[in-house]
Design a protein around this motif. Structure first.
Motif, PDB file in Angstrom:
ATOM      1  N   ASP A 463      22.797 -15.218  15.630  1.00 18.62           N
ATOM      2  CA  ASP A 463      24.227 -15.217  15.899  1.00 18.62           C
ATOM      3  C   ASP A 463      24.544 -16.748  16.164  1.00 18.62           C
ATOM      4  OD1 ASP A 463      22.758 -15.463  17.978  1.00 18.62           O
ATOM      5  OD2 ASP A 463      24.254 -14.666  19.432  1.00 18.62           O
ATOM      6  N   GLU A 464      23.775 -17.403  16.451  1.00 23.71           N
ATOM      7  CA  GLU A 464      24.204 -18.886  16.450  1.00 23.71           C
ATOM      8  C   GLU A 464      24.113 -19.530  15.198  1.00 23.71           C
ATOM      9  OE1 GLU A 464      21.594 -21.211  19.137  1.00 23.71           O
ATOM     10  OE2 GLU A 464      21.879 -19.748  20.815  1.00 23.71           O
ATOM     11  N   LEU A 491      24.255  -8.189  11.117  1.00 29.43           N
ATOM     12  CA  LEU A 491      23.997  -8.829  12.640  1.00 29.43           C
ATOM     13  C   LEU A 491      24.557  -7.999  13.621  1.00 29.43           C
ATOM     14  CD1 LEU A 491      22.591 -10.858  14.366  1.00 29.43           C
ATOM     15  CD2 LEU A 491      24.813 -11.912  14.384  1.00 29.43           C
ATOM     16  N   PHE A 492      25.817  -7.283  13.390  1.00 32.08           N
ATOM     17  CA  PHE A 492      26.427  -6.463  14.372  1.00 32.08           C
ATOM     18  C   PHE A 492      25.792  -5.293  14.566  1.00 32.08           C
ATOM     19  CE2 PHE A 492      29.589  -3.403  15.272  1.00 32.08           C
ATOM     20  CZ  PHE A 492      30.156  -3.639  16.616  1.00 32.08           C
ATOM     21  N   LEU A 493      25.445  -4.609  13.351  1.00 29.31           N
ATOM     22  CA  LEU A 493      24.943  -3.359  13.332  1.00 29.31           C
ATOM     23  C   LEU A 493      23.498  -3.472  14.008  1.00 29.31           C
ATOM     24  CD1 LEU A 493      26.093  -2.039   9.768  1.00 29.31           C
ATOM     25  CD2 LEU A 493      26.714  -1.019  12.203  1.00 29.31           C
ATOM     26  N   LYS A 494      22.765  -4.456  13.750  1.00 26.07           N
ATOM     27  CA  LYS A 494      21.261  -4.725  14.356  1.00 26.07           C
ATOM     28  C   LYS A 494      21.368  -5.295  15.696  1.00 26.07           C
ATOM     29  CE  LYS A 494      19.103  -5.492   9.758  1.00 26.07           C
ATOM     30  NZ  LYS A 494      18.506  -6.848   9.125  1.00 26.07           N
ATOM     31  N   PRO A 496      24.286  -5.059  18.339  1.00 25.70           N
ATOM     32  CA  PRO A 496      25.350  -4.794  18.845  1.00 25.70           C
ATOM     33  C   PRO A 496      26.016  -5.363  20.088  1.00 25.70           C
ATOM     34  CG  PRO A 496      24.562  -2.772  18.926  1.00 25.70           C
ATOM     35  CD  PRO A 496      23.543  -3.633  18.692  1.00 25.70           C
ATOM     36  N   THR A 497      25.963  -6.385  20.534  1.00 26.50           N
ATOM     37  CA  THR A 497      26.008  -7.335  21.848  1.00 26.50           C
ATOM     38  C   THR A 497      27.331  -7.734  21.692  1.00 26.50           C
ATOM     39  OG1 THR A 497      24.697  -9.103  21.066  1.00 26.50           O
ATOM     40  CG2 THR A 497      23.668  -7.565  22.210  1.00 26.50           C
ATOM     41  N   GLU A 498      27.610  -8.563  22.723  1.00 26.73           N
ATOM     42  CA  GLU A 498      29.200  -9.293  22.900  1.00 26.73           C
ATOM     43  C   GLU A 498      29.458 -10.296  21.696  1.00 26.73           C
ATOM     44  OE1 GLU A 498      31.908 -11.388  26.128  1.00 26.73           O
ATOM     45  OE2 GLU A 498      30.093 -10.533  26.745  1.00 26.73           O
ATOM     46  N   GLY A 499      28.275 -11.286  21.769  1.00 28.54           N
ATOM     47  CA  GLY A 499      28.579 -12.357  20.766  1.00 28.54           C
ATOM     48  C   GLY A 499      28.874 -11.878  19.490  1.00 28.54           C
ATOM     49  N   GLN A 502      32.411 -10.310  18.865  1.00 34.20           N
ATOM     50  CA  GLN A 502      33.201 -11.343  18.619  1.00 34.20           C
ATOM     51  C   GLN A 502      33.433 -12.000  17.409  1.00 34.20           C
ATOM     52  OE1 GLN A 502      32.522 -14.297  21.802  1.00 34.20           O
ATOM     53  NE2 GLN A 502      33.817 -12.839  23.503  1.00 34.20           N
ATOM     54  N   MET A 503      32.114 -12.110  16.882  1.00 35.34           N
ATOM     55  CA  MET A 503      32.096 -12.533  15.445  1.00 35.34           C
ATOM     56  C   MET A 503      32.559 -12.036  14.486  1.00 35.34           C
ATOM     57  SD  MET A 503      28.497 -14.482  15.722  1.00 35.34           S
ATOM     58  CE  MET A 503      28.208 -14.749  13.993  1.00 35.34           C
ATOM     59  N   ILE A 504      32.292 -10.629  14.556  1.00 40.33           N
ATOM     60  CA  ILE A 504      32.728  -9.516  13.498  1.00 40.33           C
ATOM     61  C   ILE A 504      34.289  -9.585  13.393  1.00 40.33           C
ATOM     62  CG2 ILE A 504      32.552  -7.382  14.825  1.00 40.33           C
ATOM     63  CD1 ILE A 504      31.435  -7.907  11.332  1.00 40.33           C
TER      64      ILE A 504
END
Length: 897
Positions: A463-464, A491-494, A496-499, A502-504
């Motif tokens: 994510d970073e 990344l979101f599908l693999k 699915p955390t808060e970071g 927000q990115m999606i």
């Protein structure tokens, strides 16, 4: 002319033409000879000496062979513009064709064949018939080539007079050079004919194979090319043919070697014995390798041909990969071709050698070559599974060098390797991530983002890493934006955390509300809807298993490869395109008049249209030019008068169309140059156009009279650019109430006027029923812009600096608005005004363009404007500033359109 004849090219003096006229009529032979040399010198440097035609022709009556050659050279050049006077020379031609000296006999026939004037053609037949049966082989071989030239002028005449049969008889000639020329002529005729003319039989084959050993190198090329069209009856005959041709592989001439290779490859398709095929492959390797020791230009041609050969028969050069290793002094175009062939020949047996070479190339100074070498390593990894690990090791070593462009190319190819071998080499991702800061090229960024998204679950700080790219999302190119969008969704599908959540949200918002790219916006909406309605379906779509890729980027389609192999040793095999892609075939169809005679020119010198039968049926149009299919008009719907669909499909639409019938929307309307009120019911619309590098006069004739009109002829007055008709005006008989459209091919610098330059054409048109009609037609200058007008930036800058400031002219167009930059650049490029560079000057955009007019005169252009606002300043710098007025008119027309 000899080396000492340079004095004839000295600068002209005032009144030179009268002086030459006097010298040409001198009673002294030497003086006449010197005068003819001066005339030829003047003609060579582009001066118009056509007014001396009669005086030069009078010098033909001489025994001096050198003088005769010079006069014949003059005749060839000016006969087309002076056809009536050229007939004066016919008697001398006929007389010379019976001269005791075979050189003069051959010279006469050769010259008559080069004079492309219909009036002279009929006089050529009898001398040509005699020369085809001449006792001297030099005369016979010259006559053979002359038949091909005559066929191009008048095919029907050649067939009626039995010249084709005479040519075929020459294949049995006892002189090998006569045989070679006969083959060359028949092959040329076959290329220009739609029906079979030159068909090889087993008898002909034997004669050609016999002549092959004795004729000159170019004669051998002609014969080998003809033999390559022969289809052997069985494997045994194919083996016999190959056995006879194989010695040609040792020839010193590269063309003979390549033609022999082509011939052998064709016959090998029929040979069933593996031993014979293996032996032939061994025999073909040394001559192909030898070609690589020639000059760079020949090496390049050889490499382009070898590229095709190894795709069909890689075993020929499988053991010769070392000869394709690049030398330090090879030109870049040779190095690039060698790289391609090394990739094709790479195998598990030689990959270590190849990788060492590629690694060495990746440290060269030429950036393009280095990039290609790095990509070559990746392609070898994709091609050879067993060598993939070694290839990746080399790529990682190159990444450690930290050279920016090397690192970026390595990341691009590693992405492809991951696609080829999924879940195999992911351990190297950490090394790649260390180089994120160095990425500045769109393709490298997109590749790295794809890797991060694809393996997000294995990268702790994925994510970073993605967030570092997202900071500049709106400024990134579309390629990078699309990959960022997909990678963020992965990344979101693999994870699915808060970071990632927000990115999606940020990415989807940027990709929908903040962008004007429809592809990006549509993809973002699809992802958004999938994620909001059915996250599991989104996983199935976005995280679906991807197909494994293969390296087929260097493989040609099988049918295309077959066609290119048939054309080895031609331009086709260098371009890697079939001949039809870059050659326009010109079929010359002979056409007769009502009486069965060939049309003769009018005494006033008009280009003439053949008469048609009284019932108005259109005869096939005779044409020596062709129009590309993209501009060919659509066939009109059926009506009372049936159109000539064949002519229509070929883009030579001489078909008759009723006036009330709607014309095809594909054709632009032509401006009216002769209204019906002036032309007693005949209305003519016309415009000068450019198509496929050729200038045409596009004309529409409309008959509003009560009588049929026929026998149309056209003549152009002298003009600044010497524009004149290149052939007869093809207009069929025009019935009352009908119209016809035609394209008249034009030539330049034939009929030039003196005085101030003008873009006005003065045209005269006549027919058999009406008086001569005169009209003026102002043409747009951009029709003359040639296709080779694009300059390199350095050349543009150098040319601009070399021209004095006095050659720069500018003009303002206060009301013109440049709306879209891309649209404007495409519009100008379509008219051969080529974009060079762009810069900012305060709030204004400054664009630089180049164009070229015939005879190589460059036009350097600077356009200054504020995009979207009224006002354009155009500056032009050229060696011919007097042409600037025409250019400004043309650029104004283009920008307003």
């Amino acid at each position: 002319m000899s080396r000492n004849d340079s004095k004839y090219f000295s600068t002209t003096k005032k009144g030179e033409i009268p002086e030459l006229k006097e010298e040409l009529n001198s009673q002294y032979k030497d003086k006449r000879k010197d005068a003819v040399k001066k005339v030829i010198a003047a003609m060579t440097v582009g001066k118009d000496v056509s007014s001396l035609f009669t005086d030069v022709v009078n010098c033909m009556q001489t025994e001096n062979l050198e003088l005769k050659k010079l006069v014949y050279l003059y005749l060839i050049n000016y006969a087309k513009s002076q056809p009536d006077l050229a007939i004066l020379a016919v008697n001398t031609f006929v007389k010379d064709s019976q001269d005791p000296n075979p050189l003069i006999r051959a010279l006469a026939v050769r010259t008559m064949g080069c004079i492309r004037v219909d009036k002279i053609t009929e006089y050529l037949c009898d001398p040509l018939q005699r020369c085809l049966k001449d006792d001297d082989p030099y005369v016979r071989k010259t006559a053979a080539i002359c038949v091909a030239k005559l066929y191009d002028i008048n095919a029907e005449l050649v067939e009626d007079r039995g010249f084709l049969e005479s040519l075929k008889d020459l294949i049995s000639d006892n002189n090998p050079m006569v045989v070679a020329n006969a083959v060359a002529a028949l092959a040329e005729i076959q290329d220009n004919s739609s029906r079979p003319i030159f068909e090889l039989t087993s008898t002909t084959l034997t004669k050609l194979l016999t002549a092959l050993n004795e004729c000159t190198e170019w004669g051998q090329v002609f014969i080998l090319d003809a033999l390559s069209r022969y289809k052997a009856a069985d494997a045994r005959e194919a083996e016999n043919i190959v056995e006879r041709v194989t010695p040609r592989l040792q020839h010193a001439n590269c063309a003979v070697v390549l033609s022999s290779v082509k011939m052998i490859l064709q016959q090998m398709e029929l040979i069933t014995s593996t031993d014979v095929v293996r032996n032939l492959c061994k025999k073909m390797a040394p001559p192909l390798v030898t070609l690589l020791s020639a000059e760079p230009e020949i090496q390049y041609v050889a490499l382009r041909n070898i590229n095709l050969i190894v795709q069909r028969r890689p075993t020929i050069l499988a053991h010769e990969i070392k000869v394709f290793f690049c030398k330090y002094n090879d030109p870049i175009y040779v190095k690039m071709e060698k790289l391609e062939i090394m990739i094709k020949l790479a195998s598990d047996r030689n990959i270590d050698q190849v990788l060492l070479e590629f690694k060495e190339y990746a440290t060269e100074v030429d950036v393009d070559f280095v990039r290609k070498a790095v990509r070559a390593i990746g392609r070898c990894a994709i091609k050879l599974e067993r060598a993939a690990e070694r290839c990746i090791s080399v790529l990682l070593e190159l990444i450690k060098i930290k050279v920016n462009y090397v690192v970026q190319e390595a990341i691009i190819v590693i992405k492809d390797i991951f696609r080829r071998y999924p879940n195999t080499y992911e351990s190297i991702i950490a090394t790649l991530c260390e180089n994120l800061d160095t990425l500045d090229e769109p393709e490298a960024k997109a590749s790295m983002i794809w890797i991060i998204g694809e393996y997000a679950e294995r990268i702790d700080n994925a994510d970073e890493l993605l967030e570092s790219f997202l900071e500049n999302f709106p400024e990134e190119p579309a390629q990078v934006q699309l990959q960022l969008l997909t990678a963020t969704v992965k990344l979101f599908l693999k994870k699915p955390t808060e970071g990632p959540q927000q990115m999606i949200q940020v990415v989807l918002n940027n990709a929908t509300a903040e962008t004007d790219n429809p592809d990006l916006r549509d993809r973002a909406y699809i992802y958004w809807r999938l994620l909001s309605t059915d996250p599991e379906a989104a996983k199935d779509v976005v995280l679906a298993e991807k197909p494994v890729i293969t390296d087929d980027s260097n493989q040609l389609d099988t049918s295309l490869l077959d066609e290119l192999l048939v054309n080895i040793a031609t331009l086709s095999s260098v371009y890697h395109k079939p001949p039809d892609a870059f050659v326009t075939r010109t079929h010359s169809l002979a056409q007769k008049t009502e009486d069965g005679d060939y049309p003769e020119g009018d005494e006033i010198g008009y280009s003439e249209s053949p008469a048609n039968p009284a019932n108005g049926a259109t005869s096939p149009p005779s044409s020596s030019y062709s129009v590309p299919a993209s501009v060919a008009p659509a066939s009109p719907p059926p009506s009372a008068l049936v159109p000539d669909l064949l002519g229509d499909l070929m883009g030579m639409d001489d078909s008759v169309v009723p006036l009330d019938q709607p014309t095809s929307p594909a054709r632009p309307a032509l401006p009216i140059v002769l209204p019906a009120s002036t032309g007693q019911g005949l209305q003519i619309s016309a415009q000068l156009t450019r198509q496929d590098g050729q200038i045409f006069y596009s004309m529409l004739f409309e008959n509003n009279t009560q009588v049929p009109l026929d026998g149309f002829m056209i003549q152009f007055n002298k003009n600044t650019f010497g524009l004149a008709a290149a052939g007869p005006l093809q207009v069929p008989q025009l019935q009352p109430g009908t119209s016809t459209r035609t394209l008249l091919p034009m030539v330049l610098f034939q009929n030039m006027s003196q005085g101030p330059p003008s873009s006005l054409l003065q045209v005269a048109v006549k027919n058999n029923q009406q008086p001569v009609w005169y009209f003026n037609d102002k043409f747009s200058f951009h029709v003359l812009f040639t296709e080779d007008g694009k300059m390199e930036r350095s050349t543009f800058l150098e040319t601009w600096r070399s021209l004095p400031d006095s050659n720069e002219v500018s003009r303002d167009f206060p009301d013109i608005v440049v709306g879209g930059v891309d649209v404007t650049l495409d519009l100008l490029a379509a008219s051969n005004v080529f974009f060079i560079a762009k810069r900012k000057n305060a709030n204004q955009d400054v664009f630089y363009f180049s164009a070229k007019i015939p005879r190589g005169t460059p036009l350097l252009v600077e356009l200054t404007t504020v995009v979207g606002n009224p006002g354009v300043k155009c500056a032009i710098k050229t060696p011919s500033p007097e042409m600037s007025t025409f250019f400004f008119e043309a650029i104004e027309t283009l920008l307003r359109s």
